[in-house]
Each structure stands twice: as structure tokens, then as C-alpha cells.
Design a protein around this motif. Structure first.
Motif, short mmCIF file in Angstrom:
data_model
loop_
_atom_site.label_atom_id
_atom_site.label_comp_id
_atom_site.label_asym_id
_atom_site.label_seq_id
_atom_site.Cartn_x
_atom_site.Cartn_y
_atom_site.Cartn_z
N PRO A 1 0.79 -1.23 0.00
CA PRO A 1 0.00 0.00 0.00
C PRO A 1 0.83 1.28 0.00
CG PRO A 1 -0.09 -1.08 2.15
CD PRO A 1 0.57 -2.04 1.21
N SER A 2 2.11 1.19 0.34
CA SER A 2 2.94 2.39 0.37
C SER A 2 3.28 2.89 -1.04
CB SER A 2 4.23 2.13 1.14
OG SER A 2 4.97 1.06 0.56
N LEU A 3 3.13 2.04 -2.07
CA LEU A 3 3.44 2.45 -3.44
C LEU A 3 2.54 3.60 -3.86
CD1 LEU A 3 3.94 -0.94 -5.33
CD2 LEU A 3 5.70 0.71 -4.65
N ARG A 4 3.15 4.64 -4.44
CA ARG A 4 2.38 5.80 -4.90
C ARG A 4 2.50 6.03 -6.39
NH1 ARG A 4 -1.11 5.44 -2.14
NH2 ARG A 4 -1.93 7.26 -3.22
N SER A 5 3.61 5.59 -7.00
CA SER A 5 3.81 5.85 -8.42
C SER A 5 4.88 4.92 -8.95
CB SER A 5 4.20 7.31 -8.67
OG SER A 5 5.47 7.58 -8.09
N GLY A 6 5.11 5.00 -10.26
CA GLY A 6 6.18 4.19 -10.81
C GLY A 6 6.12 4.08 -12.32
N VAL A 7 7.02 3.27 -12.84
CA VAL A 7 7.05 2.98 -14.28
C VAL A 7 7.53 1.54 -14.44
CG1 VAL A 7 9.40 3.88 -14.56
CG2 VAL A 7 7.88 3.69 -16.55
N VAL A 8 6.85 0.81 -15.33
CA VAL A 8 7.26 -0.57 -15.61
C VAL A 8 7.46 -0.72 -17.11
CG1 VAL A 8 6.15 -1.58 -13.59
CG2 VAL A 8 4.83 -1.34 -15.71
N MET A 9 8.41 -1.55 -17.47
CA MET A 9 8.63 -1.90 -18.87
C MET A 9 8.02 -3.28 -19.11
SD MET A 9 12.04 -1.59 -21.21
CE MET A 9 13.13 -2.36 -20.03
N VAL A 10 7.15 -3.35 -20.09
CA VAL A 10 6.43 -4.58 -20.38
C VAL A 10 6.34 -4.75 -21.90
CG1 VAL A 10 5.05 -4.54 -18.26
CG2 VAL A 10 4.19 -3.41 -20.31
N GLN A 11 5.85 -5.91 -22.31
CA GLN A 11 5.58 -6.13 -23.73
C GLN A 11 4.59 -5.08 -24.22
OE1 GLN A 11 4.44 -10.17 -24.54
NE2 GLN A 11 3.58 -9.67 -26.55
N ALA A 12 4.84 -4.52 -25.42
CA ALA A 12 4.05 -3.40 -25.91
C ALA A 12 2.56 -3.70 -25.92
CB ALA A 12 4.52 -3.00 -27.31
N GLU A 13 2.19 -4.87 -26.38
CA GLU A 13 0.78 -5.25 -26.46
C GLU A 13 0.13 -5.25 -25.08
OE1 GLU A 13 -1.41 -9.50 -27.25
OE2 GLU A 13 0.12 -8.89 -28.70
N VAL A 14 0.88 -5.72 -24.08
CA VAL A 14 0.37 -5.77 -22.71
C VAL A 14 0.27 -4.37 -22.12
CG1 VAL A 14 0.87 -6.60 -20.37
CG2 VAL A 14 1.24 -8.10 -22.33
N GLY A 15 1.29 -3.54 -22.35
CA GLY A 15 1.27 -2.19 -21.83
C GLY A 15 0.13 -1.36 -22.38
N GLU A 16 -0.13 -1.51 -23.68
CA GLU A 16 -1.24 -0.78 -24.29
C GLU A 16 -2.57 -1.23 -23.71
OE1 GLU A 16 -0.43 -1.61 -28.34
OE2 GLU A 16 1.20 -0.12 -28.47
N ARG A 17 -2.66 -2.51 -23.37
CA ARG A 17 -3.88 -3.03 -22.77
C ARG A 17 -4.07 -2.48 -21.35
NH1 ARG A 17 -3.04 -8.70 -23.17
NH2 ARG A 17 -3.35 -8.39 -25.40
N ILE A 18 -2.99 -2.43 -20.58
CA ILE A 18 -3.07 -1.92 -19.22
C ILE A 18 -3.56 -0.47 -19.21
CG2 ILE A 18 -1.69 -1.24 -17.20
CD1 ILE A 18 0.11 -3.67 -17.80
N ALA A 19 -3.04 0.34 -20.14
CA ALA A 19 -3.33 1.78 -20.15
C ALA A 19 -4.56 2.15 -20.99
CB ALA A 19 -2.12 2.54 -20.67
N ALA A 20 -5.25 1.16 -21.56
CA ALA A 20 -6.36 1.44 -22.48
C ALA A 20 -7.56 2.05 -21.76
CB ALA A 20 -6.78 0.16 -23.19
N ALA A 21 -8.30 2.87 -22.50
CA ALA A 21 -9.52 3.50 -22.00
C ALA A 21 -10.74 2.72 -22.49
CB ALA A 21 -9.60 4.95 -22.48
N PRO A 22 -11.89 2.85 -21.80
CA PRO A 22 -13.11 2.17 -22.25
C PRO A 22 -13.41 2.51 -23.70
CG PRO A 22 -13.44 3.12 -20.08
CD PRO A 22 -12.10 3.61 -20.56
N GLY A 23 -13.86 1.50 -24.44
CA GLY A 23 -14.19 1.69 -25.85
C GLY A 23 -13.07 1.30 -26.78
N SER A 24 -11.85 1.20 -26.25
CA SER A 24 -10.71 0.80 -27.07
C SER A 24 -10.80 -0.68 -27.40
CB SER A 24 -9.41 1.09 -26.33
OG SER A 24 -8.32 0.42 -26.92
N LYS A 25 -10.24 -1.05 -28.56
CA LYS A 25 -10.24 -2.46 -28.96
C LYS A 25 -9.41 -3.32 -28.02
CE LYS A 25 -11.00 -1.73 -33.92
NZ LYS A 25 -10.44 -1.91 -35.28
N VAL A 26 -8.44 -2.72 -27.34
CA VAL A 26 -7.57 -3.51 -26.45
C VAL A 26 -7.96 -3.35 -24.99
CG1 VAL A 26 -5.62 -3.51 -28.04
CG2 VAL A 26 -5.82 -1.67 -26.36
#
Length: 294
Positions: A143-168
Motif C-alpha cells: 500500500p505504500s506504493l504511490r507511483s512508478g514505471v514498468v517496462m512490459v511487452q508493448a501489447e500488454v502495456g497498451e492493454r493496461i493503459a487502455a480506456a473504455p471503448g478501445s479495442k484492447v
């Protein structure tokens, strides 16, 4: 080699020393480019005195960059050889003072329940085969985590950050949003890794927010999300029928939550899923809620 960071030759020498052959099973691709390492640290807004958790430090490329920036690092490494070597590498490259700011946990990140030092940032090159489960597990358990950055497979990262209505847009998108705001923060060349992966990589940054509810509501919400996206082309009254005991009951719950029974999962944001989950709590006992999937 650049000012204590690892270059291609140092990465290969360390791997040979430890008799480490990168494996797909552990999702091992080691970064060997100092500019990329410093870019990740910069995107993660790492400052002197920060306590950072890193998952899968491997041979230590990113660990050295984080320590170079003045942070304390809690590194979680599942491979015993790599975990044992990391403090040695840090002291050799950056000195004893930097090594004193490093804590190495020889552990599977998916089993972590608590971390020393109350880290506030997560900065990691996540193993591609378990990136989403690891990310969600740490957000839940630390719970102490407040922010960060992770490097992931592009397809997975786009899915994590996707907004409602997006194909991914899917289950990882909704679950990540439970914890805060996620955004893509630039691509990473395949050529900065050894071995060179056959997929593209992307940086995903995040800032934690206020969770929509307690742990019981989170579990209910994630159960609804899993059901909604298990067969994503189905209307919600069908995909949620198993949770609510039938399509008519699911339709009634959706209408009470302000969602159209004919909608599909990709149309709902996290607030809408929470509203449906509240109906699940009202209409069905907790024993009807299914397990979670990432």
C-alpha cells in the motif's frame, strides 16, 4: 561501460560468470544500454532518498541506474544465482555506499506480502510472462506504493493503459484503473536487450489514486470484470448470468447499476463495474463470487 552502469560486454561477462542462460520461462531479457536505463529512471521520477521496489533485477542494469540516482532499492529476484550476485555487482560498479542502499529479496514477486522500507515507487523491467499478475499483486499488497514505471511487452502495456471503448480495453485495463491512473510513456527498442526479444516493449507509468472501495468490493468487482471479459463479444446480461443466477437476474442487476444489459464489457469504466459489483453483493452471497484472473 558508462560510469558504473553495465554495457553489452559486462552483461555477457556476468552471465557467463554465473552460467546464466536467459530463459523464456522466467521472462529473462537483460537490458544493456545505459541511456535506456537512465531514461526509465527519469520517467519514473526517481529522486535521491526515494525507496524503490524493483522486480526481476536480473544482472543489475536497472538496479545500478536506480542507485546511481540516489535511491534505496528493494530488489525482488526469483533466481538465486542472480540474487546472490547483485550486491557484489553493485559494490564493484558503484561502491560500498551504493551497496548499502540495496536490499535483495530472493523471492517470487507473486508471493510477496510485505516489503521492508515502505517503498513509494515501483520501477521495473517486469518479466513478460507474468507482468500483469505481478503488477496487480504488488499494487494490492504494497500500500505504500504511490507511483512508478514498468517496462512490459508493448501489447500488454497498451492493454493496461487502455480506456473504455478501445479495442484492447479489457480486464487488465479495469483492474489497473482500480488502483490509479496508468499511461503509456514511450516505446523501447528491442536492440537494448540481450537476448533480443521477438516482441516490442513499452514503458507504462502510473500514479496511485484512491481505491473505489474496500477489499471485499475489490474482489467482487474483479469477479464481475473477469466474467465480463471471459467472452468479450457477449452482452453483459449473458456474460454475467453465471454470477447472478441467470440472464434475467443479471439484466435486473445491470439496470439497477445504471448499465445497459445489452452493453459489452469494453463499454464500462471501473466506476460502472463497481456499481455492478455492489449489486452482486446485494443479490448473491459471497460464496457465489468467482476467483480472480489477471
Amino acid at each position: 561501460m558508462s560510469a558504473g552502469l553495465l554495457g553489452p560486454a559486462e552483461v555477457r561477462d556476468l552471465a557467463e560468470l554465473l552460467d546464466v542462460t536467459p530463459t523464456k520461462k522466467l521472462g529473462q531479457n537483460f537490458v544493456h544500454d545505459a541511456n535506456t536505463v537512465r531514461r526509465i529512471v527519469r520517467v519514473g521520477e526517481v529522486r535521491p532518498g526515494d525507496t524503490v521496489v524493483e522486480v526481476g533485477p536480473g544482472l543489475g542494469s536497472l538496479t545500478l541506474g536506480l542507485l546511481e540516482a540516489g535511491a534505496r532499492v528493494v530488489a525482488i529476484e526469483i533466481d538465486g544465482r542472480l540474487a546472490a550476485q547483485l550486491p557484489v555487482t553493485v559494490e564493484a560498479q558503484l561502491g560500498a555506499e551504493a551497496a548499502a542502499r540495496l536490499t535483495v529479496l530472493h523471492q517470487d514477486a507473486l508471493t510477496v506480502e510485505a516489503l521492508p522500507g515502505e517503498p513509494t515507487r515501483l520501477v521495473a523491467n517486469l518479466p513478460y510472462n507474468v507482468s500483469v499478475p505481478v503488477l496487480l499483486h504488488l499494487l494490492e499488497r504494497v500500500p505504500s506504493l504511490r507511483s512508478g514505471v514498468v517496462m512490459v511487452q508493448a501489447e500488454v502495456g497498451e492493454r493496461i493503459a487502455a480506456a473504455p471503448g478501445s479495442k484492447v480495453y479489457g480486464a487488465p485495463s479495469v483492474k489497473a484503473t482500480w488502483y490509479g491512473h496508468f499511461r503509456t510513456a514511450g516505446s523501447v527498442s528491442r536492440q537494448v536487450f540481450w537476448p533480443v526479444p521477438n516482441v516490442d516493449s513499452i514503458l507504462v507509468g502510473f500514479e496511485k489514486g484512491e481505491a473505489p472501495g474496500d477489499e471485499a468490493l475489490r474482489r467482487s468487482t474483479f469477479a464481475v470484470v473477469d466474467a465480463a471479459f471471459q467472452q468479450r463479444r457477449k452482452m453483459l446480461r449473458q456474460s454475467l448470468s453465471g454470477l447472478f443466477g441467470g440472464s434475467a437476474e443479471a439484466s435486473a442487476a445491470l439496470e439497477s447499476a445504471g448499465a445497459a444489459p445489452t452493453a459489452r464489457g469494453e463499454e464500462l469504466d471501473v466506476a460502472a463495474f463497481v456499481a455492478v459489483a455492489r449489486q452482486l453483493g446485494i443479490r448473491q452471497p459471497a460464496t457465489r463470487q468467482s476467483g480472480e484472473r489477471a
